[in-house]
Write an enzyme that holds these catalytic residues in place. Sequence first.
Site, mmCIF file in Angstrom:
data_model
loop_
_atom_site.group_PDB
_atom_site.id
_atom_site.type_symbol
_atom_site.label_atom_id
_atom_site.label_comp_id
_atom_site.label_asym_id
_atom_site.label_seq_id
_atom_site.Cartn_x
_atom_site.Cartn_y
_atom_site.Cartn_z
ATOM 1 N N GLY A 132 -37.244 -9.584 55.193
ATOM 2 C CA GLY A 132 -37.599 -8.216 54.796
ATOM 3 C C GLY A 132 -37.560 -8.013 53.292
ATOM 4 O O GLY A 132 -38.229 -7.122 52.768
ATOM 5 N N GLU A 191 -40.829 -9.227 52.118
ATOM 6 C CA GLU A 191 -41.825 -8.228 52.537
ATOM 7 C C GLU A 191 -41.744 -6.968 51.677
ATOM 8 O O GLU A 191 -42.766 -6.351 51.366
ATOM 9 C CB GLU A 191 -41.607 -7.879 54.017
ATOM 10 C CG GLU A 191 -41.926 -9.040 54.936
ATOM 11 C CD GLU A 191 -41.474 -8.789 56.359
ATOM 12 O OE1 GLU A 191 -40.242 -8.677 56.591
ATOM 13 O OE2 GLU A 191 -42.336 -8.686 57.248
HETATM 14 N N1 COA Z 1 -28.170 -9.836 57.111
HETATM 15 C C1 COA Z 1 -26.871 -9.579 57.171
HETATM 16 N N2 COA Z 1 -25.958 -10.158 56.370
HETATM 17 C C2 COA Z 1 -26.413 -11.042 55.474
HETATM 18 C C3 COA Z 1 -27.772 -11.377 55.343
HETATM 19 C C4 COA Z 1 -28.683 -10.717 56.218
HETATM 20 N N3 COA Z 1 -30.000 -10.930 56.160
HETATM 21 N N4 COA Z 1 -27.893 -12.304 54.373
HETATM 22 C C5 COA Z 1 -26.670 -12.537 53.895
HETATM 23 N N5 COA Z 1 -25.758 -11.774 54.559
HETATM 24 C C6 COA Z 1 -24.310 -11.716 54.353
HETATM 25 C C7 COA Z 1 -23.615 -12.951 54.898
HETATM 26 O O1 COA Z 1 -23.386 -12.798 56.291
HETATM 27 C C8 COA Z 1 -22.333 -12.944 54.089
HETATM 28 O O2 COA Z 1 -21.472 -11.945 54.614
HETATM 29 P P1 COA Z 1 -19.889 -12.273 54.831
HETATM 30 O O3 COA Z 1 -19.385 -12.585 53.439
HETATM 31 O O4 COA Z 1 -19.353 -10.993 55.389
HETATM 32 O O5 COA Z 1 -19.842 -13.444 55.737
HETATM 33 C C9 COA Z 1 -22.801 -12.446 52.721
HETATM 34 O O6 COA Z 1 -24.021 -11.754 52.952
HETATM 35 C C10 COA Z 1 -23.057 -13.555 51.734
HETATM 36 O O7 COA Z 1 -23.991 -14.458 52.302
HETATM 37 P P2 COA Z 1 -23.725 -16.042 52.452
HETATM 38 O O8 COA Z 1 -24.554 -16.532 53.585
HETATM 39 O O9 COA Z 1 -22.255 -16.305 52.505
HETATM 40 O O10 COA Z 1 -24.287 -16.560 51.062
HETATM 41 P P3 COA Z 1 -24.844 -18.023 50.736
HETATM 42 O O11 COA Z 1 -24.996 -18.066 49.251
HETATM 43 O O12 COA Z 1 -24.040 -19.068 51.397
HETATM 44 O O13 COA Z 1 -26.318 -18.046 51.409
HETATM 45 C C11 COA Z 1 -28.484 -17.168 51.964
HETATM 46 C C12 COA Z 1 -27.332 -17.214 50.936
HETATM 47 C C13 COA Z 1 -29.476 -16.107 51.492
HETATM 48 C C14 COA Z 1 -29.180 -18.527 52.027
HETATM 49 C C15 COA Z 1 -27.930 -16.820 53.365
HETATM 50 O O14 COA Z 1 -27.131 -15.653 53.222
HETATM 51 C C16 COA Z 1 -28.986 -16.528 54.385
HETATM 52 O O15 COA Z 1 -29.609 -17.436 54.894
HETATM 53 N N6 COA Z 1 -29.184 -15.229 54.730
HETATM 54 C C17 COA Z 1 -30.088 -14.825 55.771
HETATM 55 C C18 COA Z 1 -31.513 -14.878 55.304
HETATM 56 C C19 COA Z 1 -32.457 -14.489 56.444
HETATM 57 O O16 COA Z 1 -32.552 -15.149 57.460
HETATM 58 N N7 COA Z 1 -33.174 -13.383 56.236
HETATM 59 C C20 COA Z 1 -34.142 -12.926 57.176
HETATM 60 C C21 COA Z 1 -33.548 -11.987 58.127
HETATM 61 S S1 COA Z 1 -34.753 -11.453 59.313
#
Ligand code: COA
Length: 258
Positions: free
Chosen positions: A111, A114
């Site tokens: 999103g 997007e």
């Molecule tokens: N929705 C909800 N929470 C999210 C999020 C999302 N799309 N993206 C990140 N967060 C949260 C994580 O759960 C984490 O929360 P916590 O500390 O309470 O566990 C916090 O944000 C930090 O993210 P983290 O994953 O620990 O950071 P990272 O540097 O290791 O990884 C990303 C960064 C962006 C690669 C990884 O967060 C990720 O893959 N996010 C999802 C991306 C995604 O699939 N987006 C499409 C959704 S439809």
Amino acid sequence: MGYQTLLTSLENNIYTITINRPEKLNALNKTVIEELSSAIDEVYNNDSIKSAIITGAGEKAFVAGADISEFLQLNAQAGETLARKGQHVFDKIENSPKPVVAAVNGFALGGGCELALACHFIIAGDNAKFGQPEVNLGLIPGYGGTQRLAQLVGKNRAMQLIMTGEMISANCACQFGIVNKVVPLNELLNEVKKILFVIHTKAPLAITKVIECINNFDHTQQGYDFEIKKFGECFATEDAKEGAAAFLEKRKPDFKGK
Ligand code: COA
């Protein structure tokens, strides 16, 4: 107006909307979408606002996607409702009569990608990363991504990006035509403001018609006919008279937005 999940500021007629959930990488939960909708209404309705910037809080993320923690309890109907609401807000951004620019300061995923695509154009920090990783969750983009990305980068690149869910760098996004310019992160907001200040010197009604015509782009005669109509409408504005007069009198135009 006070928001729970957004920071907003109005300075030099530029309204900066910062999505402010850095601990969740600015993920778009229900509240963010609702508040973003209200902030965009402000862009439409507040005469002091000439343009807007959308960015994310912190140095890590623009927006890392829709908030996945809200997904577990969704069924098909609720999923459709979620996408419809998101698309409604993003369409409002795309059709804003005033320029809305995405300043992408980190992850722009799902999103978030997007959201950036719904803005009129994108300037990115050199740390930015773009991607549509929904397939990793058994999902597809639902906030207009399949449509806007394919229109921007072409069918084959959109197919690959969305089917693999891979992340691409800011420079790669620039090569693909997603991003207009990549700048060092600490110069990002100033760079966007510089561009907006140039746009602020132009006739506002002409800028609105540019947005309408380009958004109405299609390969058939219909897009060209729409441009003809909007071009004609420009001549009904005082600013068009002022623009031509100023050129002929060798002075700067004084546009009034009328
Ligand atoms: N929705 C909800 N929470 C999210 C999020 C999302 N799309 N993206 C990140 N967060 C949260 C994580 O759960 C984490 O929360 P916590 O500390 O309470 O566990 C916090 O944000 C930090 O993210 P983290 O994953 O620990 O950071 P990272 O540097 O290791 O990884 C990303 C960064 C962006 C690669 C990884 O967060 C990720 O893959 N996010 C999802 C991306 C995604 O699939 N987006 C499409 C959704 S439809």
